[in-house]
Design an enzyme around this catalytic site. Structure first.
Site, PDB file in Angstrom:
ATOM      1  N   GLY A   1       8.233 -16.252   3.300  1.00  0.00           N
ATOM      2  CA  GLY A   1       7.003 -16.244   2.481  1.00  0.00           C
ATOM      3  C   GLY A   1       7.088 -17.249   1.356  1.00  0.00           C
ATOM      4  O   GLY A   1       6.552 -17.041   0.259  1.00  0.00           O
TER       5      GLY A   1
ATOM      6  N   GLY B   1       4.207 -18.803  -1.053  1.00  0.00           N
ATOM      7  CA  GLY B   1       3.437 -17.942  -1.955  1.00  0.00           C
ATOM      8  C   GLY B   1       3.728 -18.262  -3.417  1.00  0.00           C
ATOM      9  O   GLY B   1       4.381 -19.270  -3.733  1.00  0.00           O
TER      10      GLY B   1
ATOM     11  N   TYR C   1       0.729  -0.210  -1.183  1.00  0.00           N
ATOM     12  CA  TYR C   1       1.715  -1.207  -1.627  1.00  0.00           C
ATOM     13  C   TYR C   1       2.895  -0.487  -2.297  1.00  0.00           C
ATOM     14  O   TYR C   1       4.057  -0.764  -2.010  1.00  0.00           O
ATOM     15  CB  TYR C   1       1.026  -2.167  -2.595  1.00  0.00           C
ATOM     16  CG  TYR C   1       1.891  -3.231  -3.223  1.00  0.00           C
ATOM     17  CD1 TYR C   1       2.508  -4.209  -2.447  1.00  0.00           C
ATOM     18  CD2 TYR C   1       2.075  -3.273  -4.602  1.00  0.00           C
ATOM     19  CE1 TYR C   1       3.281  -5.205  -3.043  1.00  0.00           C
ATOM     20  CE2 TYR C   1       2.828  -4.271  -5.204  1.00  0.00           C
ATOM     21  CZ  TYR C   1       3.434  -5.232  -4.416  1.00  0.00           C
ATOM     22  OH  TYR C   1       4.188  -6.217  -5.000  1.00  0.00           O
TER      23      TYR C   1
HETATM   24  C1  AKB Z   1       0.445  -6.898  -7.857  1.00  0.00           C
HETATM   25  O1  AKB Z   1      -0.332  -6.887  -8.813  1.00  0.00           O
HETATM   26  O2  AKB Z   1       0.206  -6.360  -6.767  1.00  0.00           O
HETATM   27  C2  AKB Z   1       1.785  -7.568  -8.044  1.00  0.00           C
HETATM   28  C3  AKB Z   1       2.839  -6.592  -8.458  1.00  0.00           C
HETATM   29  C4  AKB Z   1       2.851  -6.056  -9.831  1.00  0.00           C
HETATM   30  O3  AKB Z   1       3.664  -6.243  -7.665  1.00  0.00           O
HETATM   31  N1  AKB Z   1       1.678  -8.633  -8.988  1.00  0.00           N
END
Ligand code: AKB
Length: 319
Positions: free
Chosen positions: A8, A11, A142
């Site tokens: 990656g 990025g 996430y």
């Molecule tokens: C996001 O905002 O998803 C990233 C993180 C804080 O992992 N920058």
């Protein structure tokens, strides 16, 4: 001899990490890889580039073997906002990619660095001065992949002896490549709009504190942790690190010192605001300081001066 493969790498982090690592370890020692067919023109194209899909374990293994890789820096992942829009894809790429990288590392006996995030925390976590070891019940996909990833990294170290290291990154602010689909991205976009338009509409509400860091400190963190004496590391991965914590008004006020007429208003995005509200206000990074000497350089003031100077040098805006 160190031979580093970065996944990656086109990025936000990889674009700068590739160059910083080539500078530190030698141009031929760092392989830049990404799913994109071609490497963009510019300094990054001066070294080796491999097209690499982290969902293809055979391709990862072949690249590692071809270049006799000793360290994999695994950056390929979907960020928080895009992960909420596409949760199944986020699980697939973030967990699948990491699993494949760890499996290749186990077989090829390479070390691994992979970042976690402030997103690994959730609403039940203490919000101020969040400890290194605390409650982690994130409410975003996430965040779920980040906690699961932290555990998977611990497992590969405990079970198979893979030297896996990592940090929990806060929002990263930089001027080379834009972030793609995060919640903290407002703190990057604001600088561009300040210079181009003299104004910014924030999708994050006033009063919302999040941890942040300027990219040079983030790059330093990766390289320092990779080089740290393993005997000193009690936590191998997922170290809390931070450089500053601010809310949108504080950032705007700092920009106003350089661009006096700068105005900010709000059009709050409920999805990204919900994500931000589930994250800590500020992390306690004392364990990283103790175990491997983490010591960031940039503050909100010095970062803002440098961001505006760098963007102006690139011809962004006319203020
Ligand atoms: C996001 O905002 O998803 C990233 C993180 C804080 O992992 N920058």
């Amino acid at each position: 001899m160190t031979k580093i493969l970065i996944t990656g790498a086109l990025g936000q982090i990889g674009t700068e990490l590739t160059l910083a690592m080539r500078e530190r370890y030698g141009a031929s020692e760092v392989i830049c890889s990404d799913i994109k067919d071609t490497c963009p023109e510019g300094p990054i194209s001066e070294g080796v580039y491999e097209v690499l899909d982290v969902m293809n374990p055979q391709a990862i293994a072949a690249t590692v073997s071809k270049h006799k890789v000793t360290h994999i820096v695994h950056l390929a992942a979907l960020l928080s906002a895009v992960g909420e829009a596409h949760p199944a894809r986020a699980w697939e790429i973030n967990m699948g990619g990491l699993f494949h990288v760890l499996e290749v590392a186990r077989e090829a006996k390479t070390a691994v660095f992979t970042p976690s995030s402030i997103a690994a925390f959730g609403p039940g976590t203490p919000v101020d001065n969040t400890p290194q070891d605390t409650i982690q019940r994130p409410t975003t996909m996430y965040g779920v992949t980040k906690v699961a990833g932290e555990l998977l990294c611990d497992y590969y170290h405990l079970k198979f002896g893979v030297d896996v290291r990592g940090v929990r990154f806060p929002g990263l602010i930089s001027h080379e490549a834009l972030p793609g689909g995060g919640t903290t991205d407002y703190a990057v976009h604001i600088y561009y709009d300040a210079l181009k338009k003299g104004s910014y509409t924030s999708y994050i509400a006033a009063g919302t504190y999040m941890d942040m860091m300027y990219m040079p400190d983030a790059l330093q963190a990766i390289m320092t942790l990779l080089e740290a004496d393993a005997a000193r590391l009690k936590h191998r991965n997922a170290f809390n690190i931070t450089a500053m914590a601010f809310e949108p008004e504080e950032l705007a006020a700092e920009i106003r010192k350089h661009i006096p007429g700068f105005v900010m208003d709000y059009d709050v995005d409920p999805i990204r605001q919900g994500i931000a509200d589930s994250w800590p206000n500020s992390l306690d990074d004392s364990v990283a300081r103790e175990e491997w000497g983490w010591n960031p350089v940039y503050t909100l003031e010095t970062m803002t001066s440098d961001m505006l100077k760098q963007l102006k040098n690139k011809g962004i805006g006319n203020r």
